[in-house]
Each structure stands twice: as structure tokens, then as C-alpha cells.
Design an enzyme around this catalytic site. Structure first.
Site, PDB file in Angstrom:
ATOM      1  N   ARG A   1       0.822  -1.187   0.000  1.00  0.00           N
ATOM      2  CA  ARG A   1       0.000   0.000   0.000  1.00  0.00           C
ATOM      3  C   ARG A   1       0.871   1.258   0.000  1.00  0.00           C
ATOM      4  O   ARG A   1       0.400   2.338  -0.329  1.00  0.00           O
ATOM      5  CB  ARG A   1      -0.843  -0.007   1.285  1.00  0.00           C
ATOM      6  CG  ARG A   1      -2.245   0.502   1.140  1.00  0.00           C
ATOM      7  CD  ARG A   1      -2.930   0.406   2.490  1.00  0.00           C
ATOM      8  NE  ARG A   1      -3.761  -0.770   2.621  1.00  0.00           N
ATOM      9  CZ  ARG A   1      -4.971  -0.904   2.081  1.00  0.00           C
ATOM     10  NH1 ARG A   1      -5.482   0.052   1.361  1.00  0.00           N
ATOM     11  NH2 ARG A   1      -5.673  -1.989   2.265  1.00  0.00           N
TER      12      ARG A   1
ATOM     13  N   ARG B   1     -29.821   4.114  -6.160  1.00  0.00           N
ATOM     14  CA  ARG B   1     -29.131   3.735  -4.930  1.00  0.00           C
ATOM     15  C   ARG B   1     -27.748   4.327  -5.074  1.00  0.00           C
ATOM     16  O   ARG B   1     -27.170   4.314  -6.133  1.00  0.00           O
ATOM     17  CB  ARG B   1     -29.051   2.222  -4.806  1.00  0.00           C
ATOM     18  CG  ARG B   1     -28.860   1.511  -6.155  1.00  0.00           C
ATOM     19  CD  ARG B   1     -28.433   0.134  -5.996  1.00  0.00           C
ATOM     20  NE  ARG B   1     -29.497  -0.739  -5.548  1.00  0.00           N
ATOM     21  CZ  ARG B   1     -29.308  -2.013  -5.254  1.00  0.00           C
ATOM     22  NH1 ARG B   1     -28.117  -2.542  -5.354  1.00  0.00           N
ATOM     23  NH2 ARG B   1     -30.296  -2.765  -4.849  1.00  0.00           N
TER      24      ARG B   1
END
Ligand SMILES: [Zn+2]
Length: 225
Positions: free
Chosen positions: A99, A171
Site C-alpha cells: 500500500r 441507490r
């Protein structure tokens, strides 16, 4: 069409996948690992496994997760080292790791200690704007739950479900905030990580804003080349 070769013929079997939230790297990693016949490793899963097994490492990780922090680099690297000790040095597909550049450098060290190296870093390239557009356009059936998209997958008749005739509703917005927060985190380390692997000559850039079939074909090509 995806050309299917025996996975043994593919030289590149130690792979990491990079990409922002919504780039589809989790799905692509699962697909690739299956095709290469190597484990699909996610540090998120590894942390959850340690937490539920109640190990010392798990307790340490749980402390960070409880306050909404990412696990620190050294803890993540200890988890990965543990995993490499159990095997997996000959092939893996990682997603969600590394990461940070510090994790990438640590990973290189761990692999060198085991007389091996990373073959490829695949960067699934997609902009935050495209990912948001996909989510914003999503509509779902209130009856059967089938999902449509205003532009990519519209129903035959606006506002009506093809499958059951139910009413379609938008949504999205709650997920949009979550997505934006995840992109902020990604932007703090992701682009530098891409540069790190570019300098190593291991980076493959893959356009991720395409249909899954085309994405998988490009991913496969990047490993076979
Ligand atoms: Zn329906």
C-alpha cells in the site's frame, strides 16, 4: 477472446495488483490467481484471519482497526513474511498490498531473503471520476433487487424492472462518501507506489474502465508477456 494457455507456460507468477478503489482489482486478482493456480493473498483477509485466531499479531492489528487506522507498515510486513514462510514464494497474486513504498521496499527484501523476486506489478488504471459515475448511475429494483445502470445497463422501459416489472430506484449516495474517503487514502500512497514499480521496470499499465472480459484479457497478457 482470452487465449487460454496452461498456467505452467506463464513465466510471471509473482504478481501484485495496484489500483484505486473501484478499479476491480479484488475481482481481477481472484480471477488471475485461479488461472495461474497460485494463492490469492489479501492482507485484509490475512489480518482478519489473525484477529479471529486471536494471535499476538492479530491483537496488535485489531487495536489499529478498532480506531479506524490502517495497519502500520511493519505489522503488515510481518504478516506477509509469515505467509511467505509457509510457502507461496513460487507464486501469488496480492491485492491491497503493498500500500506504500515502504511496504514495497520491505516486500522486495523479504523476497530476496527467499531467493526470489516480484515479477510484475499490474496497475489497474481508472479515474475516481469514472468510478463515481458508475456508482452514481446505479439503479436497483425494489422488487427483485436486480441492478441496472442509467447509461451502461438501462432497463428497456425507464423506471421499470425488465425482470419483474417492479419500480426502479436510485441507490448510491451513502456509498459515494465512503468511496471518496477511500480514494483520499489511496491517493496518499498509490501514485508513488506506481512510480516505484515503474522505475523497477515491473509495471504494467492496464486500462480498467472496460468490460470485465477485456480487463481479464489485458491482465492475462501482462503476465504472459
Ligand atoms: Zn425486479
Amino acid at each position: 477472446m482470452i487465449s487460454v494457455q496452461a498456467s505452467k507456460g506463464v513465466a510471471r507468477r509473482r504478481i501484485v495488483l495496484l489500483g484505486g478503489p473501484g478499479s476491480g482489482k479484488g475481482t481481477a486478482a481472484a480471477w488471475l490467481a485461479k488461472r495461474l493456480e497460485v494463492p490469492h493473498l489479501s492482507t485484509g483477509d490475512m489480518i482478519r484471519a489473525e484477529v479471529s485466531a486471536g494471535t499476538a499479531l492479530g491483537r496488535e492489528a485489531a487495536g489499529h482497526l478498532a480506531v479506524g487506522r490502517l495497519a502500520p507498515d511493519d505489522l503488515v510486513l510481518r504478516l506477509v513474511a509469515e505467509r511467505l514462510r509457509k510457502g507461496n514464494r513460487d507464486g501469488f497474486v496480492f491485492d491491497g498490498f503493498p500500500r506504500t513504498v515502504a511496504q514495497a521496499e520491505g516486500f522486495d527484501r523479504l523476497l530476496r531473503e527467499r531467493a526470489t523476486l516480484l515479477d510484475r506489478a499490474l496497475h489497474l488504471e481508472i479515474s475516481q471520476t469514472s468510478v463515481e459515475a458508475r456508482i452514481i448511475g446505479r439503479i436497483g429494483c425494489s422488487g427483485c433487487g436486480k441492478v441496472y445502470h442509467a447509461t451502461h445497463l438501462p432497463p428497456r422501459e425507464p423506471g421499470v424492472c425488465d425482470a419483474c416489472g417492479g419500480a426502479l430506484e436510485k441507490r448510491a449516495d451513502d456509498r459515494l462518501d465512503v468511496l471518496r474517503a477511500r480514494w483520499r487514502i489511496y491517493n496518499s500512497g498509490g501514485p508513488r507506489l506506481v512510480e516505484f514499480y515503474r522505475r523497477q521496470g515491473k509495471l504494467a499499465e492496464i486500462a480498467a474502465d472496460v468490460a470485465p472480459e477485456r480487463l481479464y484479457a489485458a491482465v492475462w497478457e501482462a503476465c504472459a508477456a
